[in-house]
Write an enzyme that holds these catalytic residues in place. Sequence first.
Site, PDB file in Angstrom:
ATOM      1  N   GLU A   1      38.797  27.977  36.699  1.00 25.11           N
ATOM      2  CA  GLU A   1      37.520  27.271  36.530  1.00 25.11           C
ATOM      3  C   GLU A   1      37.651  25.958  35.761  1.00 25.11           C
ATOM      4  O   GLU A   1      36.845  25.654  34.886  1.00 25.11           O
ATOM      5  CB  GLU A   1      36.513  28.186  35.814  1.00 25.11           C
ATOM      6  CG  GLU A   1      36.211  29.445  36.590  1.00 25.11           C
ATOM      7  CD  GLU A   1      35.338  30.434  35.823  1.00 25.11           C
ATOM      8  OE1 GLU A   1      34.489  31.060  36.474  1.00 25.11           O
ATOM      9  OE2 GLU A   1      35.517  30.586  34.597  1.00 25.11           O
TER      10      GLU A   1
HETATM   11  C1  TNX Z   1      34.673  34.189  35.962  1.00 27.50           C
HETATM   12  S1  TNX Z   1      37.185  35.196  36.814  1.00 27.50           S
HETATM   13  C2  TNX Z   1      35.576  33.856  34.964  1.00 27.50           C
HETATM   14  C3  TNX Z   1      35.254  34.168  33.567  1.00 27.50           C
HETATM   15  C4  TNX Z   1      33.934  34.872  33.437  1.00 27.50           C
HETATM   16  C5  TNX Z   1      33.773  35.859  34.561  1.00 27.50           C
HETATM   17  C6  TNX Z   1      32.539  36.696  34.460  1.00 27.50           C
HETATM   18  C7  TNX Z   1      37.707  34.052  35.967  1.00 27.50           C
HETATM   19  C8  TNX Z   1      39.103  33.776  36.076  1.00 27.50           C
HETATM   20  N1  TNX Z   1      36.840  33.388  35.189  1.00 27.50           N
HETATM   21  O1  TNX Z   1      35.263  32.979  32.798  1.00 27.50           O
HETATM   22  O2  TNX Z   1      33.919  35.532  32.213  1.00 27.50           O
HETATM   23  O3  TNX Z   1      33.725  35.137  35.775  1.00 27.50           O
HETATM   24  O4  TNX Z   1      32.540  37.707  35.431  1.00 27.50           O
END
Ligand code: TNX
Length: 494
Positions: A305
């Site tokens: 992200e």
């Molecule tokens: C996505 S999955 C994220 C996290 C959040 C999560 C909540 C991923 C690698 N990153 O930053 O906590 O969704 O479900």
Amino acid sequence: MIRELGDVIPVPAEVRPDTAVRFHFDAGTAIGATPGTEQVAAYLADILRPATGFDLPVTPAETPEGSGAVALRLDRSLADEEYRLEITDGGVTLTGGASAGLFYAVQTLRQLLPAEIFATTPHGIGWTLPGGTIVDRPRFAYRGAMLDVARHFFTVDEVKSYLDTLAQFKINHLHLHLTDDQGWRIEIESWPKLTAISGGDGTGVDGAGPGFYTRDDYTEIVAYAANRYVVIVPEIDMPGHVNAAQVAYPELTADGVAPPQRTDTAVGYSSLVAGKPETYAFVEDVLREVAELTPGPYLHIGGDEAQATTAEDYRTFIQRALAVVTGLGKSPVGWHEMAAVDLPPSAVTQFWRIEAMDDGTARAAAGGGKVLMSPADRTYLDMKYTAESPLGLDWAGLLDVEKAYGWDPAERLPGVGEQALLGVEAPLWSETLRSLADVQTMAFPRLPAIAEIGWSPRESRNWESFRHRLAACGHRWRLQGVAFHRSPEVPWPA
Ligand code: TNX
């Protein structure tokens, strides 16, 4: 009541019941530990003594004197995690390829006893094991769980308790998500403000309580995990998810100005600066210190992200971070966005998205890289069970037990088959979780589903069988004080 030989989670590879025989533990039962098995033998005695009230002396003999013997052996012709459990009228023999295999034989034996074996005080019931032979080995080398200690902190004792419950299902890796936008949860001696500022009060989601692991705390967790054959995989999430680091050290931002502290649950707004030397001084120091404290082979560098990083800066940064990890002699693990760059051979790509297609992960696999499967719609233990679940999120959909169980990691991504898979991991993000009971409620009973997918042969898996075997866990969890969700799909006893 005598259990059935195959009534175990994860379901064993080979189960050969012999209903003509059974083994009774009694006050005269002794445990024989051949060389190399002493530690697991002592552990077996420790877990059986409280509920049985028996002495269960451990003696260094092949077949100890007594009214029945439990013998532990090593057989190097088995794989390290493989074991054989033979139960007859006269005795029980546990054979492991290495101590890890013996430890798993013990977990199986424990589940084959009446649930009261999980009680902490003596119960005057018959301690009988069903007769027959189990020969068992894991499908995947990596069977993991992840706990997010950044959004909400969990104490050393809470992590130990989680480890105790994980190990019962033959989970052998615990990934700790140690840093995120809200908080920084591991002491770094060369950058002390990371925890002094971002491990302090109010650094959890919505301003929840403080917390971080000192070097000693972390070392204690690593050792406790190792005693349960669990490898700790530490994650320092970069180049995004770094607001807490930038609050503590403004030189890690583009303009050198500290951003406001954030305890909301937005993602994708912070980034390390790919073109700044301070960035790499930070990355090198942090990863070096974490590597020093981590005997396991993996360092997780996050990589997810990174919406606040340009694609070019992302590649520049990840390449440098990967080189730091391999330079420390560790294997880098990253969320699958990391596969945007050419990966070193030891790198592990952790797939988390919900779409079926992902070019980066398949490309990494085609290049011989290993993949860890954590598709959010099947393995994310922070997803709500139903729309009514008080805890959890739902961005990847609702996740009931049957859905968590009913998929196969080798079929999830085109181009990522059995050979490319290192294993499976069930992440538990903690935005909505504040207590150990919250963690347990989300993990149980779904984590055992992921554990069985990671361990058991594909052809042995069966939902009808699984939900009945799961029902037997309810009583055990109650006796251990472990909270769990009473999923209506599982025929829990009254
Ligand atoms: C996505 S999955 C994220 C996290 C959040 C999560 C909540 C991923 C690698 N990153 O930053 O906590 O969704 O479900």
